[in-house]
Design an enzyme around this catalytic site. Structure first.
Site, PDB file in Angstrom:
ATOM      1  N   TRP A 102       0.733  -1.315  -0.068  1.00  0.00           N
ATOM      2  CA  TRP A 102      -0.121  -0.177  -0.605  1.00  0.00           C
ATOM      3  C   TRP A 102       1.018   1.649  -0.261  1.00  0.00           C
ATOM      4  CZ3 TRP A 102      -0.281   3.621   3.637  1.00  0.00           C
ATOM      5  CH2 TRP A 102      -1.385   4.538   2.975  1.00  0.00           C
TER       6      TRP A 102
ATOM      7  N   ASP B  63     -16.495   8.876   1.110  1.00  0.00           N
ATOM      8  CA  ASP B  63     -16.869   7.787   2.177  1.00  0.00           C
ATOM      9  C   ASP B  63     -17.556   8.885   3.344  1.00  0.00           C
ATOM     10  OD1 ASP B  63     -16.933   5.633   3.688  1.00  0.00           O
ATOM     11  OD2 ASP B  63     -14.923   4.780   4.410  1.00  0.00           O
TER      12      ASP B  63
ATOM     13  N   ARG C  75      -9.682  -3.131   8.730  1.00  0.00           N
ATOM     14  CA  ARG C  75     -10.635  -1.715   8.794  1.00  0.00           C
ATOM     15  C   ARG C  75     -11.840  -1.682   9.397  1.00  0.00           C
ATOM     16  NH1 ARG C  75      -9.661   2.052   4.184  1.00  0.00           N
ATOM     17  NH2 ARG C  75     -11.131   3.052   5.134  1.00  0.00           N
TER      18      ARG C  75
ATOM     19  N   LYS D 289     -16.488   6.205  -7.785  1.00  0.00           N
ATOM     20  CA  LYS D 289     -15.721   4.986  -7.105  1.00  0.00           C
ATOM     21  C   LYS D 289     -15.881   4.214  -6.696  1.00  0.00           C
ATOM     22  CE  LYS D 289     -11.079   6.312  -4.149  1.00  0.00           C
ATOM     23  NZ  LYS D 289     -10.750   7.394  -3.530  1.00  0.00           N
ATOM     24  N   TRP D 290     -15.515   3.064  -6.697  1.00  0.00           N
ATOM     25  CA  TRP D 290     -15.722   1.440  -6.481  1.00  0.00           C
ATOM     26  C   TRP D 290     -14.551   0.586  -5.833  1.00  0.00           C
ATOM     27  CZ3 TRP D 290     -20.110  -2.024  -8.552  1.00  0.00           C
ATOM     28  CH2 TRP D 290     -20.173  -3.132  -8.377  1.00  0.00           C
ATOM     29  N   ASP D 291     -14.848   1.128  -4.388  1.00  0.00           N
ATOM     30  CA  ASP D 291     -13.450   0.642  -3.610  1.00  0.00           C
ATOM     31  C   ASP D 291     -13.987  -1.122  -3.394  1.00  0.00           C
ATOM     32  OD1 ASP D 291     -11.340   1.146  -2.458  1.00  0.00           O
ATOM     33  OD2 ASP D 291     -11.804   3.212  -1.138  1.00  0.00           O
ATOM     34  N   MET D 292     -12.451  -1.222  -2.579  1.00  0.00           N
ATOM     35  CA  MET D 292     -12.571  -2.829  -1.926  1.00  0.00           C
ATOM     36  C   MET D 292     -11.170  -2.032  -0.676  1.00  0.00           C
ATOM     37  SD  MET D 292     -11.118  -6.263  -1.588  1.00  0.00           S
ATOM     38  CE  MET D 292     -11.138  -7.860  -1.831  1.00  0.00           C
ATOM     39  N   ASN D 293     -11.488  -2.488   0.231  1.00  0.00           N
ATOM     40  CA  ASN D 293      -9.973  -1.696   1.248  1.00  0.00           C
ATOM     41  C   ASN D 293      -9.778  -3.117   2.131  1.00  0.00           C
ATOM     42  OD1 ASN D 293      -9.630   0.847   0.867  1.00  0.00           O
ATOM     43  ND2 ASN D 293     -11.783   0.926   1.407  1.00  0.00           N
TER      44      ASN D 293
ATOM     45  N   CYS E  58     -11.230   1.107  -7.877  1.00  0.00           N
ATOM     46  CA  CYS E  58     -10.038   1.210  -6.496  1.00  0.00           C
ATOM     47  C   CYS E  58      -9.859   0.067  -5.670  1.00  0.00           C
ATOM     48  CB  CYS E  58     -10.382   2.359  -5.632  1.00  0.00           C
ATOM     49  SG  CYS E  58     -10.024   3.470  -4.183  1.00  0.00           S
TER      50      CYS E  58
ATOM     51  N   ASP F 194      -3.101   5.286  -3.243  1.00  0.00           N
ATOM     52  CA  ASP F 194      -3.881   6.658  -2.127  1.00  0.00           C
ATOM     53  C   ASP F 194      -2.383   6.876  -1.848  1.00  0.00           C
ATOM     54  OD1 ASP F 194      -6.284   4.973  -1.802  1.00  0.00           O
ATOM     55  OD2 ASP F 194      -5.413   4.118  -0.666  1.00  0.00           O
TER      56      ASP F 194
END
Length: 787
Positions: free
Chosen positions: A190, A358, A434, A467-471, A515, A537
């Site tokens: 990251w 977010d 997270r 914005k399609w996130d996956m954290n 993302c 990021d």
């Protein structure tokens, strides 16, 4: 073009050739690289005498598999290198005696079931193999001639009357007849994704890839093999990639006899897939390319391929809007009033799209709760998304929104209603990352729920960007709907791809950006659904030079989301000039991620000029042919440096980035050799008008001012808020061949002994842009005898 000529099979693109031929029951790889005039006897491996302890299979000649370059190698028959396929048959045996049956030419691609694939291929070849135990394999190759790309994949079918368990099924096997290569992988973590790692091959195995459930920031599926002497602009280089977004394996094995085997595909660890009689299994498409123009040639091949055959839909070749994302300006602390103040200022600066990140749903005031509960927080947004969206539209801005659909918070209504929808292993408390868990996309009902929720969300407001996130990574992998847990990883990805297909297909005019904690899922699979990806990021200018340079190895700048953020940077605390942050971010899809209401009048003027310049040259920045002129990973004369260049297809325009990291004092700047220009045209070279903050000079201001001032005091800060110095100006004409061979000579850099308009003030982590335009008249033809 595909040609079937007796035992010879020819696959040819504009500049490359892939040749194979029947060898008894085997299919031998004869050559992959530069297009040639193939001759089977001349290319065939000579093994008549045998070597030492070879195991020899029956055939017209004593073939030892270990010495051959093969398209598909029999397993357990004397080729002790890893092969594409490992299977266990009903009798417990794992010996697989593949025999080549024949080749068939097709005019159209054969896309894999349930997986994304490239589109618009010219021709397809299917090579079929069988075993005595009822397992059939098809190797499927598709040509993309203008890109010098060949894709290939594996399809397995159980043609017998008993189950067969597949333990390994990779997409590609390429055997090369030598081992003197340098392997370059693109690894990281990251905030420091896709750093090139180069090492010469030695005898043995280099294995790399991902076990995280994502294509991963730890190791991208793109990699390269370069022959000795190859560099950025010349030499033979192979490039490889995979159209897949889950865990993957790449393996390069150099055997005792000097040959190199390259494998790529789904990560086989914990994988198993039992095929009942009549059932079929498809693997993802692997991507192969070759260039004699070095690593840069490989990159441009793959850039064309991504732009023409991976990205699709209305946004494939449409210039992307300049956006403002509120995340680093507000984090979770916002309301509609604060957002609209940001938006009004953004519109004045020339921003086209406002993205709400977010924190807009549930009780989401931190990352500890509410994922899965996409009900608008009415305290923050009393008019809901529709109300905010229409107000943004009234300002002249499009409305964009952040979502993280694949995740769920334990503290959420969704989890309380459906705790069984979260991925977790019976009897083991699931690990958190997270404060969230992964939804079980192996379940059709979870897929259907997400499709319904996302379609309803997109229809509820004038949303034009997602914005399609996956954290988080995947852990505790288990799904009660699967009788065979070895299917989990592939089934989960197939579930995600179904959701993406349904949602993006229902809203083709919406611009989707993928993302995953930045660049944790930067791959060709996601690009089949979303035409751009948030690159990292980390928005620090110098780190972004590294990240974008590495990413450009396999992916074009037209798919890279790149933002200008605040200084000191929120990831590194490094200070850099506002102009440098733009110069770097401009080589991609430009956005801003900072509180524009807190910019000084001088800074607002600078940002407005930046955006105007970007819009004027947007197509060139996003879709121009990219050349890497200087690497931020290689120390250079004068200190650390980075230089990129984009050139229009007709070679009439170009933009050049000249950037520095940590500089070396009192050093010259060597000429910068450009690339991709027309050697027979003359070009006007002009520097972009940039500004310098007078505070960058520190106490040196007192050396030029008539009175002494406190350079940290209010007077200097007040002046700097309203006034910035112009940078040096450069403007002249030169021939294309001069600029490429002798190089671009810039004005001298400040070296501590004086300053005037002929000096470039470039402290650490600063940059310049140069714009080149071809003059209308071509240069005279060279004199006879002159090269």
């Amino acid at each position: 073009m595909i040609r079937l000529d007796g035992d010879l099979i020819c696959l040819e693109t504009d500049h490359t050739g892939y040749y194979m031929a029947r060898r008894g029951a085997l299919l031998e790889t004869l050559h992959y690289g530069t297009k040639i005039q193939p001759d089977v006897p001349a290319l065939r491996e000579k093994t008549g005498a045998g070597y030492g302890t070879d195991v020899v299979v029956a055939g017209a000649e004593p073939d030892s598999l270990l010495h051959l370059c093969l398209e598909l190698t029999p397993d357990g028959r004397g080729d002790f290198r890893m092969g594409m396929v490992s299977a266990r048959f009903a009798d417990g045996s794992t010996v697989c005696d593949w025999a080549f049956c024949g080749a068939e030419q097709k005019e159209e691609p054969l896309p894999p079931a349930g997986l994304p694939a490239a589109w618009g291929g010219a021709e397809t070849l299917v090579n079929t193999f069988t075993t005595t135990k009822g397992l059939e394999a098809q190797l499927i190759y598709t040509l993309y001639p203008a890109c010098d790309v060949i894709t290939r994949r594996l399809r397995l079918r159980n043609t017998g009357d008993a189950p067969v368990t597949i333990l390994r099924c990779l997409s590609s096997q390429l055997d090369l007849p030598r081992r003197e290569y340098t392997l370059t992988t693109f690894t990281g973590a990251w905030a420091r994704e896709r750093r090139p790692q180069a090492a010469p091959l030695t005898e043995g195995v280099r294995e790399f890839g991902s076990r995280t459930g994502n294509s991963s920031h730890y190791c991208n599926p793109f990699f390269q093999l370069a022959e000795p002497g190859a560099g950025e602009d010349s030499g033979r280089v192979y490039g490889f990639n995979l159209i897949y977004s889950g865990s993957h394996l790449e393996r390069v094995e150099t055997g005792p006899y000097g040959k190199t085997r390259v494998l790529s595909g789904i990560q086989p660890e914990h994988f198993s897939w039992t095929l009942a009689p009549g059932e079929m299994l498809d693997t993802p498409e692997a991507v192969l390319t070759f260039s004699r123009q070095g690593t840069g040639g490989v990159s441009r091949n793959l850039h064309r391929f991504v732009q023409r055959h991976i990205v699709r839909g209305p946004w494939a070749d449409r210039p992307r809007p300049v956006l403002l994302n509120n995340w680093e300006a507000t984090y979770f602390d916002f309301n509609e009033g604060k957002l609209l103040r940001l938006a009004k200022e953004a519109k004045k600066l020339g921003i086209e799209l406002f993205v709400l990140d977010d924190g807009w749903f549930g009780k989401r005031d931190s990352d500890t709760c509410s994922l899965g509960d996409y009900t608008v927080n009415s305290k923050k947004l009393p008019g809901g998304l529709a109300g905010l969206g229409h107000k943004l539209n009234d300002l002249g801005l499009a409305f964009g929104l952040w979502v993280e659909p694949e995740m769920v918070s334990p503290d959420s209504e969704l989890y309380r209603s459906h705790p069984d929808w979260a991925v977790q292993t019976p009897g083991i408390s699931p690990a958190l990352s997270r404060h969230q868990l992964v939804l079980d996309l192996c379940r059709p009902e979870v897929q259907d729920y997400l499709i319904g929720q996302l379609n309803a969300l997109l229809d509820s407001a004038p949303i034009r960007y997602i914005k399609w996130d996956m954290n988080r990574h995947m852990t505790d992998c288990y799904s009660p709907v699967l009788a065979e847990q070895g299917r989990f990883s592939l089934c989960w990805m197939q579930g995600l791809y179904r959701v993406l297909e349904q949602v993006t297909g229902s809203h083709p005019e919406v611009l989707f950006e993928s993302c995953a904690s930045g660049g944790n899922r930067f791959d060709l699979g996601m690009l089949c659904y979303m035409p751009q990806i948030w690159t990292s990021d980390d928005t620090d200018a110098w780190e972004r030079m590294k990240i974008q340079s590495g990413t450009s190895g396999g992916y074009p700048q037209s798919v890279m989301g790149c933002h200008v953020a605040a200084s000191p940077n929120h990831q590194t605390l490094r200070t850099s000039q506002l102009e440098a942050r733009f110069d770097v971010a401009a080589f991609g899809i430009l956005g801003y991620e900072l509180d524009v209401t807190r910019l000084s009048p001088a800074e607002k003027s600078v940002v407005a000029a930046q955006i105007a310049f970007y819009k004027q040259h947007r197509k060139l920045f996003q879709f121009g042919q990219l050349y890497r002129l200087a690497s931020p990973f290689v120390p250079a004369a004068g200190g650390e440096s980075c230089a990129w260049m984009v050139v229009s297809d007709d070679k009439t325009e170009a933009l050049v980035l000249d950037a520095v990291g940590r500089i070396e004092p009192n050093s010259e700047t060597p000429p910068l050799r450009l690339a991709g220009l027309d050697p027979n045209r003359r070009y006007r070279v002009e520097s972009r008008a940039q500004k310098i903050d007078i505070r960058d000079f520190g106490t040196l201001l007192n050396a030029v001012l008539p009175v002494s001032v406190n350079t940290s005091g209010l007077l200097v800060h007040a002046a700097a808020d309203r006034y910035m110095l112009d940078t040096e100006k450069e403007s002249y004409t030169a021939a294309g061949d001069l600029l490429m061979e002798a190089g671009l000579r810039r004005k001298a850099r400040f070296a501590g002994t004086g300053y005037n308009e002929e000096v470039r003030v470039m402290p650490d982590y600063s940059a310049r842009l140069y714009y080149l335009t071809a003059l209308p008249d071509a240069l005279p033809a060279p004199e006879p005898g002159r090269p």
